[in-house]
Every structure is written in C-alpha cells, then in structure tokens.
Motif scaffolding. Structure first.
Motif, mmCIF file in Angstrom:
data_model
loop_
_atom_site.group_PDB
_atom_site.id
_atom_site.type_symbol
_atom_site.label_atom_id
_atom_site.label_comp_id
_atom_site.label_asym_id
_atom_site.label_seq_id
_atom_site.Cartn_x
_atom_site.Cartn_y
_atom_site.Cartn_z
ATOM 1 N N LYS A 294 -24.800 79.232 110.764
ATOM 2 C CA LYS A 294 -25.601 78.002 110.752
ATOM 3 C C LYS A 294 -24.735 76.756 110.927
ATOM 4 C CE LYS A 294 -27.760 79.009 106.815
ATOM 5 N NZ LYS A 294 -27.416 80.431 106.532
ATOM 6 N N TYR A 295 -23.595 76.724 110.208
ATOM 7 C CA TYR A 295 -22.674 75.589 110.330
ATOM 8 C C TYR A 295 -21.358 75.978 109.689
ATOM 9 C CZ TYR A 295 -24.478 74.659 105.586
ATOM 10 O OH TYR A 295 -24.874 74.775 104.283
ATOM 11 N N THR B 289 -16.466 79.398 111.871
ATOM 12 C CA THR B 289 -16.864 80.733 112.295
ATOM 13 C C THR B 289 -15.640 81.441 112.865
ATOM 14 O OG1 THR B 289 -18.582 81.997 113.425
ATOM 15 C CG2 THR B 289 -17.527 80.271 114.698
ATOM 16 N N SER C 183 -24.436 74.383 114.507
ATOM 17 C CA SER C 183 -24.119 75.803 114.627
ATOM 18 C C SER C 183 -23.098 76.062 115.720
ATOM 19 C CB SER C 183 -25.390 76.594 114.928
ATOM 20 O OG SER C 183 -25.035 77.937 115.183
ATOM 21 N N LEU D 147 -30.843 80.150 117.812
ATOM 22 C CA LEU D 147 -29.428 80.485 117.867
ATOM 23 C C LEU D 147 -29.273 81.921 118.349
ATOM 24 C CD1 LEU D 147 -28.303 79.115 114.382
ATOM 25 C CD2 LEU D 147 -28.341 77.906 116.562
#
Lengths: 493, 95
Positions: A335-336, A339, B80, B89
């Motif tokens: 999502k945020y 990563t 994201s 997504l």
C-alpha cells in the motif's frame, strides 16, 4: 546591528516560554519571522550535535511566520510560535517517517487532527522530531536515523520515545514539541532532559493521523518549558473529534484557571511502591525534597498504596506489543512505504519488505505480540494481562478517592549512557517501571523538573491525576514550579 | 519458559517476518526472557475479573451513516510502489 549583538538577541528570544514569546509578539518586540529565524539558526548550529530533527521545514516555517506577521492577529496564544511535531504525527506534503526505514520516504497526503488544530491556532512548524522507531523504545536508540543526544550530557540518551522532542525543548531548538505517550514516552524523556511533559487522559486529544503504537494506550501531548505552556497547548488540542471515536464528550475546562501558586486544600497521595528498590536513592531524595516544598505550599500529604505496581511492566508489554503487532500489520510493502525488490510471489513481498523495513525492537514487538495473541497462548498472556489491567484501574480509582494527585519520581534513574541498555530489551523495558501504570489505567500524569543528580543530570517529578483531571496536574505542577527554580537551569551547549 | 528455534520460526511466519538464523537465535533467547518475566502475572488472582480493553468506559459510539467521498483517493494510490491500473494495484502472483 553587529553579528555578535544579533546572535545575543537570538539567544534571549529562543529562551522564551510560549507565554513570554506571545507577549513579545503581541507587543511587537519582535516578529514571528525573527523568532522563527532565530530557532532555525540555532538548529543549524546545534542539531548536528544533538540529532533531534529528522526533517527541518525551514521554508514552510518562514512562510507561515510571514503570514502570521502580516495578519497581525495574536489572539491565539500559539500564533506565530515555532514548534516541532514528533515524526509520527502526519503532516500533509511533509515527510513523516516514524523514524523507520519502512517509511523513510513517506509523504502523507493529510494532516493529523492535532496538527490541524495547532496550525489553525497559528503554530509555526520548525520540523519533525526524532523518535524511537514507531515509538518503540525509551532512549531514541531504535531510530533508523540514529540516536538523539541528551543536551545535559551528549554521551547520554535523552530518553524516549519522544527523546528528540524533549532534547529540543531543553536545548531551545523549539518553544514546544508535540509527543506521544504509550507507556511513558513523553514523561520519561521530559524527566531525563529537564522539561515539562504532559501525558493526557486516554481520549483527551484525538489520535487521528498519528501513527499508532498500541491503540488502547496511545495519547498525544505537549513537551514544554513551563507548566503554563503545557496548559496553553492542551487548550488548543483537547476535545472531542469525529475523526477519533475514542474521544468522549467530556467538556474541556479553561486550563489556565487552574494555575495557582499555593496548594491549600490539595491532598497529595504518596504511593510507597514508587519509592522502592530499583529506584535510585538520589532520585528518591530529590522527590522527597519536592514533597516538602509542596507541604510548605499548603498541601496535605497522605500515604497510599498501589500494590499492583510491580506487575505493571509485564502487563503493559504484553498488551501494548499485542496491539502493536496488529497495528504494524498494515505495513505490507504494497500500500505504501518500503517494498522489497527481490520478491517473486505475494508472500515474499510481505516477508521481505517487512524484514528489510523494520528494525530490531519493532520486530521483537511484533514477535511478542503475535505470540501473546496466538491460539494456545492468548488466555495465558493477553487475556491475563487484560484482567490485571482491570484491577490496576480499580486500584487507581480507590487511590484517587482519597487524594487529588499522586506524586512519584518519573524515572527510576537519570539519563543513562548511549548503548548501556541497547542490547538488553528487558532492562530497557524496566526504564518505564514508574510510568506504564498510568497508561494502563488511562489516567493523566505530568513530569516536571525537580532537581539534578550529583552528576548534573536532570531528575523529574511525576504528578498523576484521575481521568480527565488535567487541571489538578496544572495546579500542583505550577505551584511547585513557581516555588522552585529548576526550570531556569539550562544545559551548557 | 524457553522458546525453541522452531517456535520462533513459526511465530515469524505468522507475523510475516523473514528472520535469518542469527535473528532466530537472538529472538529465541530474548523472547524467552521476556515471556518468562511475564509469568509473574500468575501471582495475581484474576478469577473473578472481567478483562478490560477500553479504559475510559466508552461504548457504542455512533456517527451518522452518511456516504462521504475520500478527498485523497489519487494521492493515497500514488503512495503504492505497485503498478496501477484503473484505481487498482497490481501485485505479484499468489503462487
């Protein structure tokens, strides 16, 4: 104006409390731009030494200060006053990192409700204050951006998790700062750095937009130079909000009315469990001297007992880490936030992003919490602790039936050396032995400067009051502060 | 109480954390210390106590059930790191 003279006037300006700076602004002795620039200069000069700011928002601050000066409206006591926010308080368009790698580049699209309330009151944001990662810690040593330093001795921690905030207020790098307190994270650093730190009643200040540690414990409050300033900031941020359903419809009193200079008619309870083994003798002596001052101011002092105190640390960490493990589940690499770039399938995104993004103490919290909540251990750990919590709340209710406030030390010892406890998590948890019960019971408390150790390190006094009785803290704290001179002493930087 | 390395690996999997062998070793010792310390709570008689999770006694807080638009849909999606397609997504395959 010569350089030296200009520099000196800066030193005088940044020394001011909110109420003093407000007078200066109102009477046009200086402008908000002058005041803001003085702080920015001081940050530039000193913060490489103290490492208290994760982000400095100089342009943003000067722009706001200019607007305040142009409008010339100083009806709010916070108008034009420069401050900082702990870096778990979301700020629209300004990086908010929780001092974690996983949010290293996170820029929130909206403000936390508490930030909005302060900005509406005219506050000028200097920057975002360093904290332990996701507020997990008592020293700021778990910050991804390195530990903050104690201005009284830079080999020592400033406490935590709001250690950046406390160091800033003590070293005049901000007039005040907003911190969070889940198990002592405002009071303990305030004690270790010699400033005022207010932990409000659970629900008194809305938590919307503030990154959670443990949602049934988290509170937001100010670190300030004086008790009066704490009352002024709370006035601006307290009260019900539709954005946080745990804020009750309890009226917000006019806190400044409670700033009295005598303690006639005030009953102070002394819980003996807060003066026992594990608490340094020098600390006990400083607090006992403080209690004598309060007696001279007219307070009646009685003994009370809180026998469950010794269970507060395990009760706290079982519950808080359980809640933390669920709160931190949102960081999934999708999502945020950070990563991984080495995942081939979905579960690997979760596993690798979280392992790369979280530091040691946060991982430990997630592990303890997951264990305590897992099938087979839930009853023995989480549920047991939730029952002990109920008993502790009752114990405090009984104590407050007999007195208006309780007085104790805030921390069992003054600031410890950087690295001293970093590899021993249980020893670090014990640093919160005098603060966590307050969060377990949801009551309010405040740490105020009460003296110094023989080594020149600050020692704070903790005053506790029942839920939604912040005015009792301000009354007792202000009277003590005005009768002593501890707040005047400054670190030599 | 002593947590085995297998226990630690199992919890890590539940918590979606990938730990290396050194971390497994360290956490099995540290978690054992911390959870052993927590066993002192067994000294407290809680046989007739209801557990507490909401400390100020608030319950049933309702707001009007109105539809509100999110002001930040695009900004939130922009956070994201994943590929985006029509406000969705795109993530890696499950298997």
């Amino acid at each position: 104006m010569s350089h030296v003279k200009g520099h000196m006037s800066n030193v005088i300006m940044i020394d001011l409390s909110i109420s003093q700076a407000h007078e200066g602004l109102k009477n046009k002795k200086f402008s908000s731009v002058d005041l803001t620039q003085a702080y920015l200069d001081r940050i530039k000069e000193l913060d490489s030494k103290l490492n208290t700011y994760v982000t400095v928002t100089g342009d943003f601050a000067l722009e706001k200060a200019k607007k305040i000066d142009e409008a010339g409206d100083f009806s709010s006591p916070l108008a034009g006053i420069p401050m900082s926010l702990k870096d778990v308080v979301c700020t629209a368009g300004i990086k908010t990192t929780a001092s974690s790698k996983i949010l290293e580049n996170f820029v929130p699209p909206y403000n936390a409700h508490v930030a909005d309330r302060l900005f509406d009151a005219g506050a000028v944001l200097l920057g975002k204050a360093n904290t332990d990662e996701f507020t997990h810690g008592s020293s700021t040593e778990t910050s991804y951006f390195g530990t903050s330093k104690n201005p009284w001795n830079t080999d020592c921690v400033p406490g935590g998790s709001s250690g950046g905030s406390a160091s800033q207020v003590a070293a005049d790098l901000a007039t005040y700062s907003i911190g969070t307190d889940t198990g002592g994270s405002i009071r303990q650093p305030a004690s270790l750095c010699s400033c005022v730190g207010l932990k409000v009643t659970y629900g008194r200040v809305p938590r919307h937009g503030v990154m959670p540690y443990a949602s049934s414990f988290d509170t937001i409050g100010p670190l300030t130079k004086t008790v009066e300033d704490a009352a002024l900031v709370l006035q601006a941020i307290a009260g019900r909000s539709e954005k946080d359903a745990t804020t009750p419809n309890v009226p917000v009193p006019n806190y400044s009315d409670s700033l009295k200079t005598d303690l006639k008619g005030v009953k102070i309870g002394i819980p003996k469990e807060y003066f026992q083994e594990g608490v340094e003798e020098e600390t006990i002596k400083v607090i006992n001297d403080g209690i004598e001052v309060m007696k001279k101011l007219g307070a009646e002092v009685i003994d009370v007992s809180l026998p469950l105190t010794k269970y507060s640390i395990p009760t706290y960490y079982l519950l808080a880490k359980s809640e933390a493990s669920t709160n931190l589940a949102r960081y999934d690499g999708i999502k945020y936030g950070h990563t991984t770039d080495s995942a081939k399938k979905l579960t690997e995104i979760y596993m690798k992003s979280r392992s790369e993004g979280f530091g040691d103490e946060v991982k430990r919290a997630i592990m303890i919490g997951t264990y305590a909540l897992s099938a087979g251990y839930y009853d023995a750990f989480y549920l047991k602790a939730a029952k002990v919590r109920a008993l502790m709340k009752k114990e405090f209710e009984e104590a407050f039936a007999k007195c208006d406030v309780l007085v104790t030390p805030t921390s069992p010892f003054p600031a410890f050396k950087i690295g001293e406890k970093a590899d021993d998590p249980l020893a670090m948890y014990m640093a919160d032995i005098l603060t966590t019960a307050v969060n377990l019971a949801g009551i309010c408390a405040m740490s105020i400067p009460a003296g110094f150790s023989s080594g020149g390190l600050p020692i704070g006094m903790q005053i506790m009051a029942n839920q939604y009785k912040e005015e009792n803290l301000f009354h007792a704290g202000h009277a003590f502060e005005q009768a002593t001179e501890w707040r005047i002493k400054k670190p030599n930087l | 109480m002593q947590l085995s390395q297998e226990d630690v690996k199992h919890i890590a999997k539940l918590a979606r954390l990938e730990l290396n062998e050194k971390e497994v070793d360290k956490f099995s010792n540290q978690l054992s210390d911390i959870l052993s310390h927590a066993k002192i709570l067994d000294e407290v008689d809680t046989s007739s106590v209801e557990p507490i999770a909401q400390i100020t006694g608030l319950k049933d807080v309702f707001f009007d059930d109105e539809r509100k638009d999110c002001e930040f849909t695009d900004e939130l999606l922009a956070q994201s790191p994943m590929e985006k397609q029509d406000h969705m997504l795109k993530v890696k395959s499950v298997f």
